[in-house]
Write an enzyme that holds these catalytic residues in place. Structure first.
Site, PDB file in Angstrom:
ATOM      1  N   HIS A   1       0.818  -1.227   0.000  1.00  0.00           N
ATOM      2  CA  HIS A   1       0.000   0.000   0.000  1.00  0.00           C
ATOM      3  C   HIS A   1       0.848   1.273   0.000  1.00  0.00           C
ATOM      4  O   HIS A   1       0.318   2.361  -0.237  1.00  0.00           O
ATOM      5  CB  HIS A   1      -0.931   0.035   1.220  1.00  0.00           C
ATOM      6  CG  HIS A   1      -1.986  -1.025   1.205  1.00  0.00           C
ATOM      7  ND1 HIS A   1      -2.820  -1.231   0.125  1.00  0.00           N
ATOM      8  CD2 HIS A   1      -2.324  -1.977   2.126  1.00  0.00           C
ATOM      9  CE1 HIS A   1      -3.646  -2.240   0.392  1.00  0.00           C
ATOM     10  NE2 HIS A   1      -3.364  -2.715   1.590  1.00  0.00           N
TER      11      HIS A   1
ATOM     12  N   HIS B   1      -6.334  -7.215  -0.683  1.00  0.00           N
ATOM     13  CA  HIS B   1      -6.451  -5.771  -0.918  1.00  0.00           C
ATOM     14  C   HIS B   1      -5.664  -5.380  -2.169  1.00  0.00           C
ATOM     15  O   HIS B   1      -4.617  -5.968  -2.456  1.00  0.00           O
ATOM     16  CB  HIS B   1      -5.909  -5.001   0.298  1.00  0.00           C
ATOM     17  CG  HIS B   1      -6.596  -5.342   1.581  1.00  0.00           C
ATOM     18  ND1 HIS B   1      -6.073  -6.252   2.489  1.00  0.00           N
ATOM     19  CD2 HIS B   1      -7.769  -4.914   2.091  1.00  0.00           C
ATOM     20  CE1 HIS B   1      -6.910  -6.361   3.520  1.00  0.00           C
ATOM     21  NE2 HIS B   1      -7.940  -5.565   3.300  1.00  0.00           N
TER      22      HIS B   1
ATOM     23  N   ASP C   1      -4.699 -12.875   3.047  1.00  0.00           N
ATOM     24  CA  ASP C   1      -5.955 -12.419   3.638  1.00  0.00           C
ATOM     25  C   ASP C   1      -7.170 -12.646   2.731  1.00  0.00           C
ATOM     26  O   ASP C   1      -8.280 -12.271   3.098  1.00  0.00           O
ATOM     27  CB  ASP C   1      -5.855 -10.947   4.083  1.00  0.00           C
ATOM     28  CG  ASP C   1      -5.098 -10.075   3.111  1.00  0.00           C
ATOM     29  OD1 ASP C   1      -4.803 -10.530   1.988  1.00  0.00           O
ATOM     30  OD2 ASP C   1      -4.790  -8.916   3.475  1.00  0.00           O
TER      31      ASP C   1
ATOM     32  N   ASP D   1      -2.735 -10.609  -2.602  1.00  0.00           N
ATOM     33  CA  ASP D   1      -3.320 -10.111  -1.358  1.00  0.00           C
ATOM     34  C   ASP D   1      -4.778  -9.704  -1.640  1.00  0.00           C
ATOM     35  O   ASP D   1      -5.103  -9.273  -2.746  1.00  0.00           O
ATOM     36  CB  ASP D   1      -2.514  -8.894  -0.885  1.00  0.00           C
ATOM     37  CG  ASP D   1      -2.905  -8.434   0.508  1.00  0.00           C
ATOM     38  OD1 ASP D   1      -2.193  -8.780   1.472  1.00  0.00           O
ATOM     39  OD2 ASP D   1      -3.926  -7.712   0.635  1.00  0.00           O
TER      40      ASP D   1
HETATM   41 ZN   LIG Z   1      -4.197  -7.238   2.542  1.00  0.00          ZN
END
Ligand SMILES: [Zn+2]
Length: 309
Positions: free
Chosen positions: A125, A164, A245, A162
Site C-alpha cells: 500500500h 487488498h 488475507d 493479497d
Molecule cells: Zn491485505
C-alpha cells in the site's frame, strides 16, 4: 538449488500495539509453521538491512529520511490511523527491503531457484510519497527497481494476490512499460482502487472480485486474465506480493480461498517464471490476519515453491 527463506527478528519486534491486526504474532505463526520437517531443505538466511539508496529509487531520499525520522524512541507514533510505528519499526522496514533485495540478488546469482521473504511491515500500500495501510516502504517495488538498476534486468512482473489492491505498487508501475503489475483483490474494499479499467500503459491488470468469491472464481481470474497477460509480457523476473488475507477465515475481508488455492496460484506463477525468467521468482509476505489460516497458507505457498527445485 533450493528455495530461499529469509526473515529477521527485527520484523517480529515491530509492534503497532495491542489489538492491531498487523501483529508480531503473525510472523511468529509463519515462523512456527516453517519448523515442520518438510521445510528442512530451505536455505535460511537473516535479512540484511536494506539500503536507503534502494528505497530512494522508489520513494526519494527525503521521504525515506522523513519516515525513518518519524520512528519514536519509545511508545508509538501514528502516520495515519492504521499505520502505527514503534521504536523497532524503522529497522523492521529496512529489513523487509533487505530481505527482498538480497533474495533477488541470490536468485540472480543462481544460489537459489526462488525465495520467500517472511517479513513485516508489509509494503504494497505504500505509495512513492505516502505510507499507508500498515506499510512504510513499498518493498516489492523497491526490489523491482533493484533488479533493474543493480541486477541489470529489463522487464519485471509483480503479481499481487493479497485480498487488498496493491495501490502503492500500481502507482510505481502504471507509467512504466518495463514493469507489469497484476492484482486479484476483493472490490470494493480498502484502499478503494483496483477497478478493471485501471490498466496503466497496458501493463496493469486488475481483477476485482466481489465479496464471497470462491477459490474457483479466483483461479478463473488467473486463467483467463492474469496468466495470459503475464505470458505476453514475458518477464525476466517474477515478484509476488503474497498476502494470505483472501483466505475464507480472514477477519479483514470476505473472499473464500483455502490453502490449496494459494498453492495453486504459486505453482502457476512458478510455471510462468520457468517459461520466461529461468524460474526466477521471489515472493514477500503482505497481509493475512487469521493466524492459523496465515500459517497454513504461507506453508502451502512455500511448499509449492519448493516443488520447483
Ligand atoms: Zn491485505
Amino acid at each position: 538449488m533450493a528455495t530461499l527463506f529469509i526473515t529477521h527478528p527485527d520484523c517480529v519486534a515491530h509492534d503497532p500495539g495491542t489489538g492491531h491486526p498487523e501483529s508480531p504474532a503473525r510472523l511468529e505463526a509463519v515462523l512456527a509453521a516453517m519448523e515442520e520437517p518438510q521445510f528442512r531443505t530451505l536455505i535460511r538466511r537473516e535479512a540484511p538491512l536494506g539500503s536507503k539508496a534502494d528505497a530512494a529509487r522508489v520513494h526519494g531520499e527525503q521521504f525515506v529520511e522523513a519516515v525513518l525520522a518519524s520512528v519514536p524512541q519509545s511508545g508509538r507514533a501514528a502516520l495515519d490511523p492504521d499505520t502505527i510505528l514503534s521504536k523497532q519499526s524503522g529497522q523492521a522496514a529496512l529489513r523487509a527491503i533487505g530481505a527482498i533485495t538480497s533474495a533477488v540478488d541470490a536468485v540472480m546469482a543462481g544460489e537459489a531457484n526462488n525465495g520467500f521473504c517472511a517479513v513485516r511491515p508489509p509494503g504494497h500500500h505504500a505509495e512513492p510519497d505516502r505510507p499507508m495501510g500498515f506499510c512504510l516502504f513499498n518493498s516489492i517495488a523497491i526490489a523491482a527497481r533493484h533488479a533493474q538498476k543493480v541486477g541489470g534486468l529489463g522487464r519485471i512482473a509483480i503479481v499481487d494476490f493479497d485480498v487488498h489492491h496493491g495501490n502503492g505498487t500500481q502507482a510505481v508501475a502504471e507509467d512504466d512499460p518495463s514493469l507489469f503489475f497484476a492484482s486479484s483483490h476483493q472490490f470494493p474494499l480498502y484502499p478503494g482502487t483496483g477497478a478493471a479499467d485501471e490498466t496503466g500503459v497496458g501493463n496493469v491488470v486488475n481483477v476485482p472480485l466481489p465479496a464471497g468469491a470462491s477459490g474457483a472464481n479466483f483461479r478463473r481470474a488467473y486463467e483467463t486474465a492474469i496468466l495470459p497477460a503475464l505470458d505476453a509480457f514475458a518477464p525476466e523476473l517474477v515478484l509476488v506480493s503474497a498476502g494470505f488475507d483472501a483466505h475464507r477465515a480472514d477477519p479483514l475481508a470476505g473472499l473464500e480461498l483455502e490453502e490449496a488455492d494459494f498453492a495453486w496460484v504459486t505453482s502457476r506463477l512458478l510455471e510462468a517464471a520457468q517459461r520466461h525468467a529461468r524460474g526466477r521468482l521471489v515472493s514477500i509476505l503482505e497481509g493475512g490476519y487469521d493466524l492459523r489460516a496465515l500459517a497454513g497458507s504461507a506453508a502451502a505457498h512455500v511448499q509449492a515453491l519448493m516443488t520447483a527445485n
